[in-house]
Motif scaffolding. Structure first.
Motif, PDB file in Angstrom:
ATOM      1  N   GLU A   1      12.576 -23.819   5.206  1.00  0.00           N
ATOM      2  CA  GLU A   1      12.492 -23.773   6.665  1.00  0.00           C
ATOM      3  C   GLU A   1      11.666 -22.568   7.110  1.00  0.00           C
ATOM      4  O   GLU A   1      10.992 -22.612   8.123  1.00  0.00           O
ATOM      5  CB  GLU A   1      13.889 -23.706   7.278  1.00  0.00           C
ATOM      6  N   ARG A   2      11.745 -21.490   6.314  1.00  0.00           N
ATOM      7  CA  ARG A   2      10.989 -20.289   6.644  1.00  0.00           C
ATOM      8  C   ARG A   2      10.582 -19.579   5.356  1.00  0.00           C
ATOM      9  O   ARG A   2      11.371 -19.466   4.422  1.00  0.00           O
ATOM     10  CB  ARG A   2      11.838 -19.355   7.503  1.00  0.00           C
ATOM     11  N   VAL A   3       9.356 -19.092   5.334  1.00  0.00           N
ATOM     12  CA  VAL A   3       8.847 -18.254   4.242  1.00  0.00           C
ATOM     13  C   VAL A   3       8.402 -16.945   4.874  1.00  0.00           C
ATOM     14  O   VAL A   3       7.662 -16.947   5.863  1.00  0.00           O
ATOM     15  CB  VAL A   3       7.681 -18.924   3.488  1.00  0.00           C
ATOM     16  N   ILE A   4       8.878 -15.833   4.297  1.00  0.00           N
ATOM     17  CA  ILE A   4       8.617 -14.517   4.869  1.00  0.00           C
ATOM     18  C   ILE A   4       7.914 -13.643   3.837  1.00  0.00           C
ATOM     19  O   ILE A   4       8.424 -13.454   2.730  1.00  0.00           O
ATOM     20  CB  ILE A   4       9.935 -13.850   5.312  1.00  0.00           C
ATOM     21  N   LEU A   5       6.756 -13.150   4.207  1.00  0.00           N
ATOM     22  CA  LEU A   5       6.017 -12.207   3.374  1.00  0.00           C
ATOM     23  C   LEU A   5       6.229 -10.817   3.961  1.00  0.00           C
ATOM     24  O   LEU A   5       5.910 -10.570   5.123  1.00  0.00           O
ATOM     25  CB  LEU A   5       4.526 -12.535   3.355  1.00  0.00           C
ATOM     26  N   MET A   6       6.777  -9.919   3.154  1.00  0.00           N
ATOM     27  CA  MET A   6       6.976  -8.534   3.587  1.00  0.00           C
ATOM     28  C   MET A   6       6.021  -7.658   2.783  1.00  0.00           C
ATOM     29  O   MET A   6       6.013  -7.726   1.549  1.00  0.00           O
ATOM     30  CB  MET A   6       8.426  -8.124   3.361  1.00  0.00           C
ATOM     31  N   PHE A   7       5.215  -6.864   3.494  1.00  0.00           N
ATOM     32  CA  PHE A   7       4.231  -6.049   2.799  1.00  0.00           C
ATOM     33  C   PHE A   7       4.162  -4.649   3.391  1.00  0.00           C
ATOM     34  O   PHE A   7       4.413  -4.445   4.574  1.00  0.00           O
ATOM     35  CB  PHE A   7       2.853  -6.714   2.819  1.00  0.00           C
ATOM     36  N   ASP A   8       3.834  -3.713   2.545  1.00  0.00           N
ATOM     37  CA  ASP A   8       3.749  -2.300   2.888  1.00  0.00           C
ATOM     38  C   ASP A   8       2.401  -2.017   3.546  1.00  0.00           C
ATOM     39  O   ASP A   8       1.362  -2.125   2.899  1.00  0.00           O
ATOM     40  CB  ASP A   8       3.929  -1.455   1.625  1.00  0.00           C
ATOM     41  N   GLY A   9       2.429  -1.648   4.825  1.00  0.00           N
ATOM     42  CA  GLY A   9       1.200  -1.384   5.559  1.00  0.00           C
ATOM     43  C   GLY A   9       0.454  -0.146   5.099  1.00  0.00           C
ATOM     44  O   GLY A   9      -0.709   0.048   5.439  1.00  0.00           O
ATOM     45  N   ASP A  10       1.111   0.711   4.302  1.00  0.00           N
ATOM     46  CA  ASP A  10       0.449   1.907   3.784  1.00  0.00           C
ATOM     47  C   ASP A  10      -0.195   1.675   2.414  1.00  0.00           C
ATOM     48  O   ASP A  10      -0.789   2.592   1.856  1.00  0.00           O
ATOM     49  CB  ASP A  10       1.456   3.058   3.675  1.00  0.00           C
ATOM     50  N   ASP A  11      -0.050   0.469   1.893  1.00  0.00           N
ATOM     51  CA  ASP A  11      -0.622   0.113   0.596  1.00  0.00           C
ATOM     52  C   ASP A  11      -1.851  -0.764   0.834  1.00  0.00           C
ATOM     53  O   ASP A  11      -1.716  -1.925   1.238  1.00  0.00           O
ATOM     54  CB  ASP A  11       0.430  -0.633  -0.232  1.00  0.00           C
ATOM     55  N   PRO A  12      -3.062  -0.228   0.609  1.00  0.00           N
ATOM     56  CA  PRO A  12      -4.282  -0.993   0.893  1.00  0.00           C
ATOM     57  C   PRO A  12      -4.350  -2.330   0.141  1.00  0.00           C
ATOM     58  O   PRO A  12      -4.818  -3.325   0.683  1.00  0.00           O
ATOM     59  CB  PRO A  12      -5.412  -0.067   0.445  1.00  0.00           C
ATOM     60  N   GLU A  13      -3.847  -2.363  -1.080  1.00  0.00           N
ATOM     61  CA  GLU A  13      -3.860  -3.602  -1.866  1.00  0.00           C
ATOM     62  C   GLU A  13      -2.912  -4.643  -1.258  1.00  0.00           C
ATOM     63  O   GLU A  13      -3.261  -5.818  -1.146  1.00  0.00           O
ATOM     64  CB  GLU A  13      -3.466  -3.289  -3.308  1.00  0.00           C
ATOM     65  N   ALA A  14      -1.729  -4.215  -0.852  1.00  0.00           N
ATOM     66  CA  ALA A  14      -0.769  -5.127  -0.224  1.00  0.00           C
ATOM     67  C   ALA A  14      -1.307  -5.647   1.104  1.00  0.00           C
ATOM     68  O   ALA A  14      -1.154  -6.830   1.429  1.00  0.00           O
ATOM     69  CB  ALA A  14       0.566  -4.423  -0.018  1.00  0.00           C
TER      70      ALA A  14
END
Length: 150
Positions: free
Chosen positions: A104-117
């Motif tokens: 029903e939902r897919v959530i991507l959580m990423f670190d905004g301080d990591d240029p690769e992420a």
């Protein structure tokens, strides 16, 4: 088709915000699978979910345990869905899966301080848009609150 949400972590790390988001998912009656990029990260999150609050814990298990299918939250390093979850969290560099129809939902959580992420999240965003899929983008403000940006 799943709702796809991007969570841009800035002022608070994953370990601080994931438990609250998992609680909200359980409150909706959803089962959850959290995919991590490594066994070490999985072990760290496993410990955190047991101890994140003095008066609470999140009932969960890890993939490969005999009772994984019965847990409301399962941590895994694979693309499987061992507990037939309605929500999938992709954390710590895990990419949005191609198969979205079982959630029903897919959530991507990423670190905004990591240029690769950040670059990987942008790639996933563009890939979804190219497929004609809608996605929602949330960013943390300085206090850790989520603001819908797109």
């Amino acid at each position: 088709m799943a709702e796809i949400w991007f969570y841009h972590l800035q002022s608070r790390p994953l370990e601080q915000v994931l438990p609250t988001l998992l609680e909200r998912s359980l409150a909706r009656g959803w089962k959850v699978v959290v995919e991590c990029s490594s066994r070490e990260r999985l072990a760290s999150l496993d410990d955190r979910l047991w101890t994140y609050a003095d008066d609470s814990f999140l009932p969960h298990g890890t993939a490969g345990e005999p009772d994984a299918a019965g847990n409301p939250i399962v941590l895994t390093t694979d693309s499987d869905n061992p507990n037939a979850a309605q929500v999938r969290f992709c954390v710590d560099g895990v990419r949005i899966p191609d198969a979205l129809d079982t959630y029903e939902r897919v959530i991507l959580m990423f670190d905004g301080d990591d240029p690769e992420a950040l670059a990987s999240a942008r790639e996933d965003w563009k890939k979804l848009r190219a497929r004609g899929l809608a996605a929602t983008y949330w960013q943390q403000d300085d206090t850790g609150r989520w603001e819908k940006k797109a």
